[in-house]
Design a protein around this motif. Sequence first.
Motif, PDB file in Angstrom:
ATOM      1  N   GLU A   1       0.408  -4.405  -4.768  1.00  0.00           N
ATOM      2  CA  GLU A   1      -0.969  -4.841  -5.070  1.00  0.00           C
ATOM      3  C   GLU A   1      -1.193  -6.283  -4.668  1.00  0.00           C
ATOM      4  O   GLU A   1      -2.250  -6.659  -4.167  1.00  0.00           O
ATOM      5  CB  GLU A   1      -1.220  -4.709  -6.580  1.00  0.00           C
ATOM      6  CG  GLU A   1      -2.224  -3.645  -6.940  1.00  0.00           C
ATOM      7  CD  GLU A   1      -2.344  -3.474  -8.436  1.00  0.00           C
ATOM      8  OE1 GLU A   1      -2.776  -4.430  -9.109  1.00  0.00           O
ATOM      9  OE2 GLU A   1      -1.977  -2.385  -8.927  1.00  0.00           O
ATOM     10  N   GLU A   2      -0.170  -7.115  -4.877  1.00  0.00           N
ATOM     11  CA  GLU A   2      -0.281  -8.543  -4.540  1.00  0.00           C
ATOM     12  C   GLU A   2      -0.120  -8.801  -3.041  1.00  0.00           C
ATOM     13  O   GLU A   2      -0.185  -9.945  -2.589  1.00  0.00           O
ATOM     14  CB  GLU A   2       0.794  -9.342  -5.301  1.00  0.00           C
ATOM     15  CG  GLU A   2       0.557  -9.379  -6.811  1.00  0.00           C
ATOM     16  CD  GLU A   2       1.754  -9.920  -7.590  1.00  0.00           C
ATOM     17  OE1 GLU A   2       1.636 -10.062  -8.819  1.00  0.00           O
ATOM     18  OE2 GLU A   2       2.813 -10.201  -6.988  1.00  0.00           O
TER      19      GLU A   2
ATOM     20  N   ASP B   1      -0.510   9.522  -9.004  1.00  0.00           N
ATOM     21  CA  ASP B   1      -1.856   8.944  -8.993  1.00  0.00           C
ATOM     22  C   ASP B   1      -2.076   8.310  -7.616  1.00  0.00           C
ATOM     23  O   ASP B   1      -1.487   7.271  -7.307  1.00  0.00           O
ATOM     24  CB  ASP B   1      -1.945   7.894 -10.107  1.00  0.00           C
ATOM     25  CG  ASP B   1      -3.297   7.197 -10.110  1.00  0.00           C
ATOM     26  OD1 ASP B   1      -4.182   7.580  -9.313  1.00  0.00           O
ATOM     27  OD2 ASP B   1      -3.472   6.256 -10.917  1.00  0.00           O
ATOM     28  N   ASP B   2      -2.895   8.953  -6.796  1.00  0.00           N
ATOM     29  CA  ASP B   2      -3.138   8.383  -5.465  1.00  0.00           C
ATOM     30  C   ASP B   2      -4.535   7.765  -5.381  1.00  0.00           C
ATOM     31  O   ASP B   2      -5.114   7.683  -4.300  1.00  0.00           O
ATOM     32  CB  ASP B   2      -2.910   9.429  -4.361  1.00  0.00           C
ATOM     33  CG  ASP B   2      -3.904  10.587  -4.432  1.00  0.00           C
ATOM     34  OD1 ASP B   2      -4.525  10.784  -5.500  1.00  0.00           O
ATOM     35  OD2 ASP B   2      -4.065  11.283  -3.415  1.00  0.00           O
ATOM     36  N   SER B   3      -5.043   7.302  -6.541  1.00  0.00           N
ATOM     37  CA  SER B   3      -6.372   6.683  -6.528  1.00  0.00           C
ATOM     38  C   SER B   3      -6.309   5.236  -6.027  1.00  0.00           C
ATOM     39  O   SER B   3      -7.267   4.719  -5.463  1.00  0.00           O
ATOM     40  CB  SER B   3      -7.000   6.724  -7.926  1.00  0.00           C
ATOM     41  OG  SER B   3      -6.183   6.032  -8.838  1.00  0.00           O
ATOM     42  N   LYS B   4      -5.148   4.569  -6.232  1.00  0.00           N
ATOM     43  CA  LYS B   4      -5.055   3.158  -5.821  1.00  0.00           C
ATOM     44  C   LYS B   4      -4.219   2.968  -4.558  1.00  0.00           C
ATOM     45  O   LYS B   4      -4.407   2.024  -3.805  1.00  0.00           O
ATOM     46  CB  LYS B   4      -4.424   2.332  -6.952  1.00  0.00           C
ATOM     47  CG  LYS B   4      -5.331   2.191  -8.166  1.00  0.00           C
ATOM     48  CD  LYS B   4      -4.884   1.028  -9.047  1.00  0.00           C
ATOM     49  CE  LYS B   4      -5.613   1.037 -10.369  1.00  0.00           C
ATOM     50  NZ  LYS B   4      -4.750   1.272 -11.506  1.00  0.00           N
ATOM     51  N   VAL B   5      -3.232   3.838  -4.377  1.00  0.00           N
ATOM     52  CA  VAL B   5      -2.376   3.740  -3.172  1.00  0.00           C
ATOM     53  C   VAL B   5      -2.382   5.113  -2.505  1.00  0.00           C
ATOM     54  O   VAL B   5      -2.555   6.122  -3.188  1.00  0.00           O
ATOM     55  CB  VAL B   5      -0.920   3.345  -3.522  1.00  0.00           C
ATOM     56  CG1 VAL B   5      -0.824   1.930  -4.014  1.00  0.00           C
ATOM     57  CG2 VAL B   5      -0.311   4.314  -4.533  1.00  0.00           C
TER      58      VAL B   5
ATOM     59  N   GLY C   1       5.043  -1.623  -7.580  1.00  0.00           N
ATOM     60  CA  GLY C   1       3.595  -1.409  -7.542  1.00  0.00           C
ATOM     61  C   GLY C   1       2.849  -2.740  -7.572  1.00  0.00           C
ATOM     62  O   GLY C   1       1.891  -2.953  -6.823  1.00  0.00           O
ATOM     63  N   GLN C   2       3.315  -3.632  -8.447  1.00  0.00           N
ATOM     64  CA  GLN C   2       2.656  -4.943  -8.551  1.00  0.00           C
ATOM     65  C   GLN C   2       2.799  -5.730  -7.248  1.00  0.00           C
ATOM     66  O   GLN C   2       1.835  -6.327  -6.756  1.00  0.00           O
ATOM     67  CB  GLN C   2       3.279  -5.722  -9.709  1.00  0.00           C
ATOM     68  CG  GLN C   2       2.524  -7.012 -10.019  1.00  0.00           C
ATOM     69  CD  GLN C   2       3.232  -7.843 -11.071  1.00  0.00           C
ATOM     70  OE1 GLN C   2       3.908  -7.311 -11.947  1.00  0.00           O
ATOM     71  NE2 GLN C   2       3.082  -9.142 -10.963  1.00  0.00           N
TER      72      GLN C   2
END
Length: 338
Positions: free
Chosen positions: A301-302, A118-122, A297-298
């Motif tokens: 994101e942080e 899934d490369d929608s967020k990264v 991943g978290q």
Amino acid sequence: MSTATNRPINRRVVLARHPDGMVKESDFRIEDEELGELGKGEVLVKQEAISVDAFIRTALNEVEGLHTATPIGGIIGTLGVGRVIESNNDDFAVGDAVSGGLGAQTYVQGSPTYMKIDDSKVPATAYLGALGLTTGVTAYFGILNCAAAKAGDTVVVSGAAGAVGSIAVQVAKIKGCKVIGIAGGQKKCDFLVNELGLDGAIDYKNDDVDAKIKELCPGGVDVFFDNVGGELLDIILDNLAMKGRIAICGAISQYGDQQNIRGPSLYLRLAERWGTMGGFVVSYYADQFEKAYADLGQWMEEGKLVMPETIEEGIDNFPKALVGLFNGANTGKMLVKL
Ligand SMILES: NC(=O)c1ccc[n+]([C@@H]2O[C@H](COP(=O)([O-])OP(=O)(O)OC[C@H]3O[C@@H](n4cnc5c(N)ncnc54)[C@H](OP(=O)(O)O)[C@@H]3O)[C@@H](O)[C@H]2O)c1
């Protein structure tokens, strides 16, 4: 026999000769291959980025070592990310991003042996870096499981400004450790302290490493995450704290001559200091991968986990990029973008 029309040409890197000592660009050959029609269940992926990893060197010898030996003329085994551009497979649609052992080549055609990502967020390249099996996930298990680093520990990481190393130091910082990185050159040491927030850095090419370890780790080294091996390992053994733990992730200083690896001569420090030294391969933690991906991943994101990239462009520069890894050309993850 019918010939396929309008099919892409796959350009790939194959082994021309087994390296003698340090890997050289002349150990590789670049070849073009005409792709045939797509068969039933097959997928065509255009590779977008190749992960340049130290482990690749260990698969280039004639004699099997840490990894399966690549035959002369064989494609160089590498991880990568790419995108599906044609599909005869219900599980893969055009546009899907994928990651896996795609090999050092521009296209991959055949039955899928990779997974969708899934490369929608990264960006997709994160799956080769902070979220990559041989990078972020390796660093995660080396620090937290193999070495069992905990808050308050003094942690030293060799190869600290490289791909695995730069994630290992950040995971240790996130867990509340005091972290010292060892890397080659002032620029990399500045990067470790100023950008990754380490408590200190040692330039193994110019500093007296033993003296610097004594200065920066007055209570000794609780955890050593070793990417380099050789002389550095002995220096840390000599400075190990009571109940210190050493995690052998790799030994890049020894990959040029794997039949004559320099082992530690000060291993008795383990007995004297009640210490332990253990090794690991990331795949041994497969049953815990989900937790690693979730945590890494978290933290990304942080904004607690970053992965700088060093980029070479084009498949023809893959040999240059691999040679560069052994000359310290990279800060963070070395990638070849296609
Ligand atoms: N156990 C596992 O499952 C596993 C999985 C993946 C990787 N690994 C290991 O992790 C380590 C790092 O791999 P990577 O792919 O992330 O590479 P990397 O750290 O991104 O790149 C290699 C770095 O090592 C340093 N280096 C090269 N030759 C050296 C030498 N002779 N002495 C000291 N430092 C040297 C260079 O930095 P400087 O400029 O600082 O010299 C270079 O940038 C390797 O040992 C690899 O085998 C283990």
